[in-house]
Design a protein around this motif. Structure first.
Motif, PDB file in Angstrom:
ATOM      1  N   LYS A  15      -2.723 -67.404 -30.648  1.00 31.65           N
ATOM      2  CA  LYS A  15      -2.445 -66.144 -29.937  1.00 31.65           C
ATOM      3  C   LYS A  15      -1.456 -65.256 -30.678  1.00 31.65           C
ATOM      4  O   LYS A  15      -1.577 -64.051 -30.687  1.00 31.65           O
ATOM      5  N   TRP A  16      -0.471 -65.852 -31.293  1.00 28.48           N
ATOM      6  CA  TRP A  16       0.590 -65.047 -31.886  1.00 28.48           C
ATOM      7  C   TRP A  16       0.116 -64.218 -33.067  1.00 28.48           C
ATOM      8  O   TRP A  16       0.795 -63.288 -33.473  1.00 28.48           O
ATOM      9  N   LYS A  17      -1.052 -64.500 -33.589  1.00 29.23           N
ATOM     10  CA  LYS A  17      -1.548 -63.738 -34.732  1.00 29.23           C
ATOM     11  C   LYS A  17      -2.371 -62.523 -34.310  1.00 29.23           C
ATOM     12  O   LYS A  17      -2.667 -61.673 -35.110  1.00 29.23           O
ATOM     13  N   SER A  18      -2.712 -62.444 -33.068  1.00 25.99           N
ATOM     14  CA  SER A  18      -3.558 -61.367 -32.583  1.00 25.99           C
ATOM     15  C   SER A  18      -2.766 -60.069 -32.391  1.00 25.99           C
ATOM     16  O   SER A  18      -1.756 -60.059 -31.689  1.00 25.99           O
ATOM     17  N   PRO A  19      -3.228 -58.951 -32.973  1.00 30.23           N
ATOM     18  CA  PRO A  19      -2.541 -57.667 -32.771  1.00 30.23           C
ATOM     19  C   PRO A  19      -2.513 -57.247 -31.294  1.00 30.23           C
ATOM     20  O   PRO A  19      -1.559 -56.640 -30.840  1.00 30.23           O
ATOM     21  N   TRP A  21      -2.248 -59.183 -28.747  1.00 28.35           N
ATOM     22  CA  TRP A  21      -1.174 -59.954 -28.110  1.00 28.35           C
ATOM     23  C   TRP A  21       0.175 -59.306 -28.380  1.00 28.35           C
ATOM     24  O   TRP A  21       0.987 -59.137 -27.481  1.00 28.35           O
ATOM     25  N   TRP A  22       0.419 -58.906 -29.630  1.00 30.86           N
ATOM     26  CA  TRP A  22       1.691 -58.267 -29.986  1.00 30.86           C
ATOM     27  C   TRP A  22       1.875 -56.934 -29.270  1.00 30.86           C
ATOM     28  O   TRP A  22       2.958 -56.610 -28.799  1.00 30.86           O
ATOM     29  N   LEU A  23       0.806 -56.141 -29.189  1.00 29.24           N
ATOM     30  CA  LEU A  23       0.897 -54.861 -28.483  1.00 29.24           C
ATOM     31  C   LEU A  23       1.181 -55.063 -26.994  1.00 29.24           C
ATOM     32  O   LEU A  23       1.982 -54.335 -26.405  1.00 29.24           O
ATOM     33  N   GLU A  25       2.742 -57.635 -25.646  1.00 23.57           N
ATOM     34  CA  GLU A  25       4.139 -58.092 -25.553  1.00 23.57           C
ATOM     35  C   GLU A  25       5.112 -56.929 -25.732  1.00 23.57           C
ATOM     36  O   GLU A  25       6.090 -56.797 -24.998  1.00 23.57           O
ATOM     37  N   LEU A  26       4.821 -56.078 -26.705  1.00 26.67           N
ATOM     38  CA  LEU A  26       5.676 -54.915 -26.958  1.00 26.67           C
ATOM     39  C   LEU A  26       5.669 -53.969 -25.756  1.00 26.67           C
ATOM     40  O   LEU A  26       6.723 -53.487 -25.333  1.00 26.67           O
TER      41      LEU A  26
END
Length: 179
Positions: A15-19, A21-23, A25-26
């Motif tokens: 999951k942590w590599k998915s853009p 997921w990062w968006l 979270e941000l």
């Protein structure tokens, strides 16, 4: 051997590599930060006047009388409560000084010592805005100031916006444009 390769290929991506997921979270962090900021501002400013500007006779360090209500009829006035001992003010004060070249700024130095001490501070930091010395904190008490820095925007004699703590230049400009 082919079974081993198939098992490795079937393994889902982390999951942590998915853009996405990062968006997500941000976005969550931005929403939480915004809610906390508004809640803290509301708490710190609940004792402050909301519409009417307190009528207080003030004069700057140079002896000029200041009537920010009259000033506010031409354009928004930035009223900046700060202190020489305030760590957060060190981040906000340069922005206020920058704004003072485009908008009227009246700063109130709260419990920061005598006039000579405040003037020395202003000179050493090359600050150009008009400053009122609130040596005993009486002006701050009248306004209900609970934290420094506090920035009040006044337009047409009415309080348009109040914010406390560290504020960004775009945030202050937006507050001025919308007032």
């Amino acid at each position: 051997m082919s079974d081993n390769n198939t098992q490795q290929e079937a393994k889902p991506k982390s999951k942590w590599k998915s853009p996405k997921w990062w968006l997500r979270e941000l976005a969550t962090l931005i929403v939480l930060f915004s809610v906390m900021t508004f809640a803290i501002d509301w708490w710190r400013t609940q004792d402050m006047p909301k519409d009417a500007v307190p009528s207080i006779a003030m004069s700057t360090l140079s002896g000029e009388s200041i009537d920010f209500v009259t000033l506010s009829h031409d354009e928004p006035v930035v009223l900046y409560f700060w202190a020489t001992w305030c760590p957060a003010c060190k981040f906000v004060t340069p922005t206020i000084d920058w704004l003072s070249s485009s908008y009227p700024v009246v700063s109130i130095a709260m419990t920061s010592g005598g006039n000579r001490r405040i003037q020395a501070y202003l000179d050493s930091h090359d600050l150009q805005f008009d400053t009122v010395n609130d040596e005993q904190g009486a002006i701050g008490q009248t306004w209900g100031i609970q934290a420094t820095p506090t920035i009040v925007i006044i337009k047409d004699g009415k309080i348009e916006s109040i914010t406390t703590g560290i504020t960004t230049p775009p945030g202050l400009l937006a507050r001025l444009w919308f007032s």
